[in-house]
Scaffold this motif. Structure first.
Motif, PDB file in Angstrom:
ATOM      1  N   LYS A 201      -2.821   8.257   8.130  1.00 17.13           N
ATOM      2  CA  LYS A 201      -3.547   7.147   7.512  1.00 17.13           C
ATOM      3  C   LYS A 201      -4.679   6.716   8.434  1.00 17.13           C
ATOM      4  O   LYS A 201      -4.468   6.488   9.629  1.00 17.13           O
TER       5      LYS A 201
ATOM      6  N   GLU B  46     -10.967   0.180   4.473  1.00 21.91           N
ATOM      7  CA  GLU B  46     -10.221   0.795   3.373  1.00 21.91           C
ATOM      8  C   GLU B  46      -9.252   1.844   3.909  1.00 21.91           C
ATOM      9  O   GLU B  46      -9.602   2.673   4.749  1.00 21.91           O
ATOM     10  N   GLU B  47      -8.007   1.792   3.412  1.00 21.83           N
ATOM     11  CA  GLU B  47      -7.000   2.763   3.832  1.00 21.83           C
ATOM     12  C   GLU B  47      -7.209   4.082   3.106  1.00 21.83           C
ATOM     13  O   GLU B  47      -7.336   4.130   1.884  1.00 21.83           O
ATOM     14  N   GLN B  48      -7.250   5.174   3.872  1.00 21.29           N
ATOM     15  CA  GLN B  48      -7.420   6.501   3.298  1.00 21.29           C
ATOM     16  C   GLN B  48      -6.440   7.463   3.957  1.00 21.29           C
ATOM     17  O   GLN B  48      -5.978   7.234   5.079  1.00 21.29           O
TER      18      GLN B  48
ATOM     19  N   HIS C  59      -8.350   4.125   8.660  1.00 19.92           N
ATOM     20  CA  HIS C  59      -9.068   2.986   8.085  1.00 19.92           C
ATOM     21  C   HIS C  59     -10.540   3.353   8.035  1.00 19.92           C
ATOM     22  O   HIS C  59     -11.201   3.472   9.062  1.00 19.92           O
TER      23      HIS C  59
ATOM     24  N   LYS D  19      -6.041   0.038  13.210  1.00 11.51           N
ATOM     25  CA  LYS D  19      -7.290  -0.407  12.617  1.00 11.51           C
ATOM     26  C   LYS D  19      -8.167  -1.066  13.676  1.00 11.51           C
ATOM     27  O   LYS D  19      -7.706  -1.881  14.464  1.00 11.51           O
TER      28      LYS D  19
ATOM     29  N   SER E  93       0.827  -1.192   0.000  1.00  9.45           N
ATOM     30  CA  SER E  93       0.000   0.000   0.000  1.00  9.45           C
ATOM     31  C   SER E  93       0.870   1.254   0.000  1.00  9.45           C
ATOM     32  O   SER E  93       1.871   1.325   0.718  1.00  9.45           O
TER      33      SER E  93
ATOM     34  N   LEU F 102       0.242   3.846   1.383  1.00  6.31           N
ATOM     35  CA  LEU F 102       0.097   4.483   2.700  1.00  6.31           C
ATOM     36  C   LEU F 102       0.690   3.633   3.815  1.00  6.31           C
ATOM     37  O   LEU F 102       0.458   3.911   4.992  1.00  6.31           O
ATOM     38  N   ALA F 103       1.470   2.608   3.441  1.00  2.00           N
ATOM     39  CA  ALA F 103       1.976   1.665   4.443  1.00  2.00           C
ATOM     40  C   ALA F 103       2.844   2.353   5.487  1.00  2.00           C
ATOM     41  O   ALA F 103       2.810   1.991   6.676  1.00  2.00           O
TER      42      ALA F 103
END
Length: 304
Positions: free
Chosen positions: A72, A79-81, A74, A49, A39, A41-42
């Motif tokens: 970041k 979903e990662e945003q 969840h 989360k 990702s 955004l990792a």
């Protein structure tokens, strides 16, 4: 009670189908983790989360303080945003490089269902044309001419609040949210459309005014369903979308449909000031009159 042979066979087939489905889900989950790319955004810091059905928006008030201008989160279904609060980054996203950061399908399609092909429900060339035409309408000079329109509304709103205060100077708690909502609607009506909704007259009940005021709260009650809008719009005809709204045990869906279908409260008969402006007469200083007299107004109406 003994089971006959056909019942036992049916149960065995159902168990086999369930087991096969379970194996497929496990294999799909493992393969997705092994083959999916890392990702982007990792490495972005953010809150941990939580349950898959919860979102990270409850951290709004502490995100900027704890994680800085970008964090970041969840969102719905995990979903990662990226949550951005840095002013410089927001300027690039919302103003300077707006064409790069386009809104999601969920945002565009949801607004299109409610408002039609307007500025907040279009993308690409159509959006750029609408924005180019509308930007001059909100120049400082045009906004200055709106002051005689908006000032009486502010004065009336102030007098309504003052009338609810005790005459002896005692303190009193007043719920100003309904008044602010009514005031905002009257501002938009008179400053943008040249039409008074009489929203500040609390003794007068108007269905259209109530529908406009209830639009925001109703859409907020449906926020969990917004991610499914693109799937429903792309795969179901209007007839079946209406049937889904009729069958779904969600009253807010039907209430939103009723609000959207509510006929407009602005009368465009032949003698109205608004119709006169549409015919090219200069009456009033609100945004609609300026827009209708613009040489680009025909292009704008063709776009929407």
């Amino acid at each position: 009670m003994p089971f006959d042979k056909d019942t036992i066979m049916s149960l065995m087939l159902n168990l086999q189908a369930f087991g096969l489905l379970l194996v497929v889900l496990v294999v799909w989950s493992i393969s997705k983790k092994l083959t999916s790319e890392k990702s982007p955004l990792a490495n972005v810091p953010g809150p941990a989360k939580e349950h898959w059905l919860k979102d990270g928006l409850q951290y709004n008030l502490q995100l900027a303080e704890k994680y800085g201008g970008a964090a970041k989160i969840h969102a719905l279904l995990g979903e990662e945003q990226l949550y951005v609060s840095d002013p410089k980054a927001l300027h690039y996203i919302c103003a300077k490089e707006q064409h790069i950061y386009e809104e999601t399908d969920m945002f565009i399609m949801g607004n299109r269902l409610i408002f039609g092909e307007g500025l907040i429900s279009t993308r690409g060339e159509q959006h750029r044309k609408q924005r180019k035409i509308l930007n001059p309408m909100f120049s400082l000079g045009n906004m200055r001419h709106l002051l005689p329109v908006t000032q009486p509304i502010s004065d009336k709103l102030s007098s309504i609040i003052s009338s609810q205060l005790p005459p002896d100077g005692e303190t009193k708690e007043i719920d100003v949210l309904p008044l602010m909502s009514r005031g905002a609607l009257e501002y938009i009506g008179q400053a943008a459309l040249g039409h008074s909704f009489n929203a500040l007259d609390t003794s007068r009940h108007d269905e259209y005014t109530e529908a406009v005021r209830n639009l925001g709260p109703t859409t907020l009650r449906l926020i969990l369903f917004r991610p499914f809008i693109p799937v429903v719009v792309r795969n179901f005809l209007l007839y079946w979308r209406n049937k889904i709204m009729d069958w779904a045990p969600v009253p807010a869906l039907r209430e939103l449909r009723r609000i959207i279908r509510k006929p407009g409260g602005v009368n465009l008969n032949s003698g109205s000031p608004t119709q006169a402006r549409l015919n090219g007469k200069r009456e009033g200083t609100h945004v609609l009159s300026i827009m209708c007299l613009s040489p680009l107004s025909a292009c704008l109406f063709s776009l929407i």
